[in-house]
Design a protein around this motif. Structure first.
Motif, PDB file in Angstrom:
ATOM      1  N   CYS A 127      34.489  30.479  22.825  1.00 22.65           N
ATOM      2  CA  CYS A 127      34.956  31.042  24.096  1.00 22.65           C
ATOM      3  C   CYS A 127      36.448  31.350  24.072  1.00 22.65           C
ATOM      4  O   CYS A 127      36.909  32.228  24.811  1.00 22.65           O
ATOM      5  N   CYS A 128      37.205  30.626  23.262  1.00 28.13           N
ATOM      6  CA  CYS A 128      38.655  30.810  23.208  1.00 28.13           C
ATOM      7  C   CYS A 128      39.092  31.501  21.925  1.00 28.13           C
ATOM      8  O   CYS A 128      40.226  31.320  21.465  1.00 28.13           O
ATOM      9  N   HIS A 129      38.216  32.307  21.346  1.00 29.63           N
ATOM     10  CA  HIS A 129      38.540  32.977  20.083  1.00 29.63           C
ATOM     11  C   HIS A 129      39.654  34.010  20.297  1.00 29.63           C
ATOM     12  O   HIS A 129      39.652  34.743  21.291  1.00 29.63           O
ATOM     13  N   PRO A 130      40.607  34.110  19.366  1.00 33.26           N
ATOM     14  CA  PRO A 130      41.724  35.059  19.523  1.00 33.26           C
ATOM     15  C   PRO A 130      41.308  36.522  19.584  1.00 33.26           C
ATOM     16  O   PRO A 130      42.108  37.363  20.001  1.00 33.26           O
ATOM     17  N   VAL A 131      40.089  36.836  19.164  1.00 33.85           N
ATOM     18  CA  VAL A 131      39.652  38.224  19.250  1.00 33.85           C
ATOM     19  C   VAL A 131      39.538  38.677  20.700  1.00 33.85           C
ATOM     20  O   VAL A 131      39.539  39.885  20.991  1.00 33.85           O
ATOM     21  N   LEU A 132      39.490  37.731  21.633  1.00 33.35           N
ATOM     22  CA  LEU A 132      39.401  38.034  23.061  1.00 33.35           C
ATOM     23  C   LEU A 132      40.783  38.002  23.694  1.00 33.35           C
ATOM     24  O   LEU A 132      41.666  37.265  23.253  1.00 33.35           O
ATOM     25  N   SER A 133      40.963  38.779  24.759  1.00 35.96           N
ATOM     26  CA  SER A 133      42.196  38.699  25.536  1.00 35.96           C
ATOM     27  C   SER A 133      42.243  37.357  26.258  1.00 35.96           C
ATOM     28  O   SER A 133      41.216  36.683  26.417  1.00 35.96           O
ATOM     29  N   VAL A 134      43.442  36.963  26.702  1.00 38.95           N
ATOM     30  CA  VAL A 134      43.567  35.686  27.403  1.00 38.95           C
ATOM     31  C   VAL A 134      42.711  35.679  28.660  1.00 38.95           C
ATOM     32  O   VAL A 134      42.034  34.688  28.964  1.00 38.95           O
ATOM     33  N   ASP A 135      42.728  36.777  29.422  1.00 43.65           N
ATOM     34  CA  ASP A 135      41.906  36.848  30.638  1.00 43.65           C
ATOM     35  C   ASP A 135      40.429  36.681  30.315  1.00 43.65           C
ATOM     36  O   ASP A 135      39.689  36.014  31.055  1.00 43.65           O
ATOM     37  N   ALA A 136      39.998  37.291  29.218  1.00 46.95           N
ATOM     38  CA  ALA A 136      38.585  37.180  28.826  1.00 46.95           C
ATOM     39  C   ALA A 136      38.258  35.751  28.411  1.00 46.95           C
ATOM     40  O   ALA A 136      37.190  35.232  28.736  1.00 46.95           O
ATOM     41  N   VAL A 138      39.677  33.024  29.505  1.00 46.30           N
ATOM     42  CA  VAL A 138      39.625  32.203  30.722  1.00 46.30           C
ATOM     43  C   VAL A 138      38.285  32.385  31.426  1.00 46.30           C
ATOM     44  O   VAL A 138      37.609  31.420  31.793  1.00 46.30           O
ATOM     45  N   GLY A 139      37.888  33.647  31.640  1.00 38.75           N
ATOM     46  CA  GLY A 139      36.641  33.919  32.341  1.00 38.75           C
ATOM     47  C   GLY A 139      35.437  33.370  31.608  1.00 38.75           C
ATOM     48  O   GLY A 139      34.559  32.737  32.208  1.00 38.75           O
ATOM     49  N   LEU A 140      35.393  33.582  30.289  1.00 40.52           N
ATOM     50  CA  LEU A 140      34.243  33.130  29.510  1.00 40.52           C
ATOM     51  C   LEU A 140      34.192  31.603  29.445  1.00 40.52           C
ATOM     52  O   LEU A 140      33.111  31.004  29.518  1.00 40.52           O
ATOM     53  N   THR A 141      35.351  30.962  29.337  1.00 39.33           N
ATOM     54  CA  THR A 141      35.393  29.497  29.295  1.00 39.33           C
ATOM     55  C   THR A 141      34.878  28.900  30.597  1.00 39.33           C
ATOM     56  O   THR A 141      34.085  27.944  30.592  1.00 39.33           O
ATOM     57  N   LEU A 142      35.319  29.444  31.718  1.00 38.96           N
ATOM     58  CA  LEU A 142      34.864  28.920  33.010  1.00 38.96           C
ATOM     59  C   LEU A 142      33.375  29.166  33.207  1.00 38.96           C
ATOM     60  O   LEU A 142      32.675  28.347  33.812  1.00 38.96           O
ATOM     61  N   ARG A 143      32.895  30.285  32.703  1.00 37.52           N
ATOM     62  CA  ARG A 143      31.478  30.614  32.856  1.00 37.52           C
ATOM     63  C   ARG A 143      30.606  29.716  31.969  1.00 37.52           C
ATOM     64  O   ARG A 143      29.636  29.115  32.428  1.00 37.52           O
ATOM     65  N   MET A 144      30.973  29.619  30.688  1.00 38.13           N
ATOM     66  CA  MET A 144      30.130  28.922  29.729  1.00 38.13           C
ATOM     67  C   MET A 144      30.337  27.410  29.731  1.00 38.13           C
ATOM     68  O   MET A 144      29.388  26.649  29.580  1.00 38.13           O
ATOM     69  N   LEU A 145      31.587  26.975  29.887  1.00 39.31           N
ATOM     70  CA  LEU A 145      31.884  25.547  29.783  1.00 39.31           C
ATOM     71  C   LEU A 145      32.113  24.896  31.133  1.00 39.31           C
ATOM     72  O   LEU A 145      31.937  23.685  31.280  1.00 39.31           O
ATOM     73  N   GLY A 146      32.545  25.686  32.120  1.00 42.04           N
ATOM     74  CA  GLY A 146      32.776  25.130  33.441  1.00 42.04           C
ATOM     75  C   GLY A 146      31.566  25.216  34.351  1.00 42.04           C
ATOM     76  O   GLY A 146      31.540  24.584  35.408  1.00 42.04           O
ATOM     77  N   GLY A 147      30.573  26.014  33.945  1.00 43.07           N
ATOM     78  CA  GLY A 147      29.369  26.142  34.754  1.00 43.07           C
ATOM     79  C   GLY A 147      29.585  26.916  36.038  1.00 43.07           C
ATOM     80  O   GLY A 147      28.777  26.835  36.964  1.00 43.07           O
ATOM     81  N   LEU A 148      30.681  27.692  36.128  1.00 44.20           N
ATOM     82  CA  LEU A 148      30.967  28.440  37.351  1.00 44.20           C
ATOM     83  C   LEU A 148      30.224  29.771  37.357  1.00 44.20           C
ATOM     84  O   LEU A 148      30.044  30.409  36.314  1.00 44.20           O
ATOM     85  N   ARG A 149      29.823  30.188  38.545  1.00 45.89           N
ATOM     86  CA  ARG A 149      29.232  31.511  38.700  1.00 45.89           C
ATOM     87  C   ARG A 149      30.344  32.567  38.691  1.00 45.89           C
ATOM     88  O   ARG A 149      31.518  32.274  38.914  1.00 45.89           O
ATOM     89  N   ARG A 167      34.679  41.553  32.568  1.00 54.22           N
ATOM     90  CA  ARG A 167      35.405  40.806  31.538  1.00 54.22           C
ATOM     91  C   ARG A 167      34.454  39.949  30.717  1.00 54.22           C
ATOM     92  O   ARG A 167      34.561  39.878  29.486  1.00 54.22           O
ATOM     93  N   ILE A 168      33.542  39.272  31.417  1.00 53.60           N
ATOM     94  CA  ILE A 168      32.634  38.367  30.721  1.00 53.60           C
ATOM     95  C   ILE A 168      31.660  39.153  29.845  1.00 53.60           C
ATOM     96  O   ILE A 168      31.401  38.780  28.696  1.00 53.60           O
ATOM     97  N   VAL A 169      31.134  40.259  30.362  1.00 52.79           N
ATOM     98  CA  VAL A 169      30.219  41.092  29.574  1.00 52.79           C
ATOM     99  C   VAL A 169      30.933  41.629  28.337  1.00 52.79           C
ATOM    100  O   VAL A 169      30.394  41.589  27.215  1.00 52.79           O
ATOM    101  N   ARG A 170      32.162  42.134  28.528  1.00 57.33           N
ATOM    102  CA  ARG A 170      32.913  42.666  27.392  1.00 57.33           C
ATOM    103  C   ARG A 170      33.233  41.568  26.380  1.00 57.33           C
ATOM    104  O   ARG A 170      33.210  41.794  25.172  1.00 57.33           O
TER     105      ARG A 170
END
Length: 428
Positions: A127-136, A138-149, A167-170
């Protein structure tokens, strides 16, 4: 009718809680099997749909997480069966299709739990891979690891839900196209990637602790999500000092959360807070995490140094009892480790408290031409406060009004305008 509705509502609440707690483990386990974060999330949601359909009639299983993982694995194997020959993939997975039937057997749950830590750690780094932007990230981490909708993430960061969804789809598409390996990096790559992980968690926490925009000064739920992620990471990599340093910093900062806001929502600065409202449990946890970081040789890591500063505040019973010279020394060390105009600004505040407002104002004035601080509202805010303390009230009022114009947080803007008005009244 009302009894049935009540039972359904109760199951709904249980489902929501189970998803928030279990989805990171479930997605992580499925991602290991299918090697695709997006597909893993889809399969996890399929398992949740099965729970929505079955639990109201059959009741909530004694081990909901094991139930969901069993169903998710069965869905994953069904997907694999459609994609490649089952025999080949079973050999790679090292499991039989029969193992994926829903069960509450404690032995099966224990087998699953043995791999959960590794799965979660892989998911953290993905989720925190450098290939992603910082915003991406953050969004993916909260979605996958934080369980947030998606809507919860959008509300937390005050952006449209569609923006977060995109952001999450991309992000998931980028990970798939980049063929990011589903493994924990090693050596120098581990250290570099871990910095990204810590940065994301701290960004989330800071947005909860001191919201950059919107009406609310703090967003406790977002800070709590970051704290939970930090604690999970500390359990996964217990021998990394800076992870404990970050956890210590967040615990100590979070301990002041209740005292930072007045009943009407107005911000309360550190020196004016009721310290009896500081959470002693969190302070204790923070000090313990800081001791662990220092014991691992990480006393001079950037997060540990900031945690040490927070610890000085936490251990002072009154503002006057704060060891400000110690805080200045810690900022000196932090400035050497990670030179930054913002660190220098914070150091100037500490100098003003330790050696007088004139000394601090001299340092702040030296930062006036820093391009990085040109639109940073805290520069004129700090300068305005120091100008007021040395009796230059008209200048103070002007600086505080400029700070109010720069901030995007409504609660902070109101506080700055009140202080500007107070300075202007002194000058009248």
């Amino acid at each position: 009718m009302s009894t049935a509705r009540s039972a359904g509502d109760e199951v709904g609440r249980v489902l929501d809680a189970v998803w928030r707690m279990e989805s990171p483990r479930l997605i992580a386990a499925l991602a290991r099997i299918v090697r695709d974060v997006g597909l893993a999330e889809d399969l996890a949601q399929d398992a949740m749909v099965a729970a929505v359909q079955q639990w109201p009639e059959s009741g909530v299983p004694a081990n909901p997480g094991a139930w969901l993982r069993a169903v998710g694995k069965r869905r994953a194997i069904d997907h694999i069966r459609r994609s490649v020959t089952l025999e080949r993939k079973q050999a790679e997975l090292g499991m039989a299709a029969d193992d994926a039937q829903p069960t509450e057997d404690d032995r099966d749950a224990a087998i699953d739990n043995a791999a959960i830590g590794d799965d979660l750690l892989r998911l953290v780094f993905i989720c925190c891979h450098p290939v992603l932007s910082v915003d991406a990230r953050v969004g993916l981490t909260l979605r996958m690891l934080g369980g947030l909708r998606t809507d919860e993430i959008a509300r937390a960061f005050l952006v449209p839900e569609a923006t977060i969804a995109q952001r999450i789809v991309r992000a998931k598409r980028t990970l798939a196209e980049a063929r990011v390996p589903f493994e924990v990096p090693v050596g120098a790559d581990f250290d570099a990637r871990l910095d990204s992980v810590l940065q994301v968690i701290y960004l989330v926490f800071n947005e909860g602790y001191s919201a950059t925009a919107g009406d609310d000064w703090v967003r406790p739920s977002l800070a709590e999500d970051a704290l939970r992620l930090g604690r999970v990471l500390a359990g996964l990599v217990p021998d990394v000092a800076e992870v404990h340093g970050l956890v210590a910093l967040m615990e100590l900062q979070a301990s002041r959360m209740r005292a930072r806001v007045a009943p009407g929502g107005q911000p309360i600065p550190l020196t004016e807070q009721n310290r009896a409202r500081w959470d002693q449990l969190l302070i204790g946890r923070g000090l313990a995490a800081l001791a662990k970081a220092e014991g691992l040789g990480g006393a001079r890591g950037p997060y540990a140094l900031q945690a040490a500063i927070a610890a000085v505040h936490a251990q002072a019973r009154t503002p006057d009892a704060t060891d400000w010279p110690r805080i200045v020394a810690l900022y000196d060390a932090l400035a050497q480790l990670m030179p930054s105009p913002i660190v220098e600004l914070n150091r100037a505040v500490a100098v003003s408290m330790a050696f007088g407002p004139a000394a601090g104002l001299e340092l702040v004035d030296a930062l006036a031409g820093e391009p990085a601080l040109a639109s940073y509202h805290l520069l004129p805010a700090v300068r305005g406060d120091l100008l007021a303390k040395v009796g230059r009230y008209a200048e103070a009022a002007a600086e505080l009004r400029r700070a109010a114009e720069l901030t995007r947080n409504a609660a902070e803007r109101n506080l700055l305008l009140e202080r500007a008005a107070t300075s202007a009244a002194h000058d009248a």
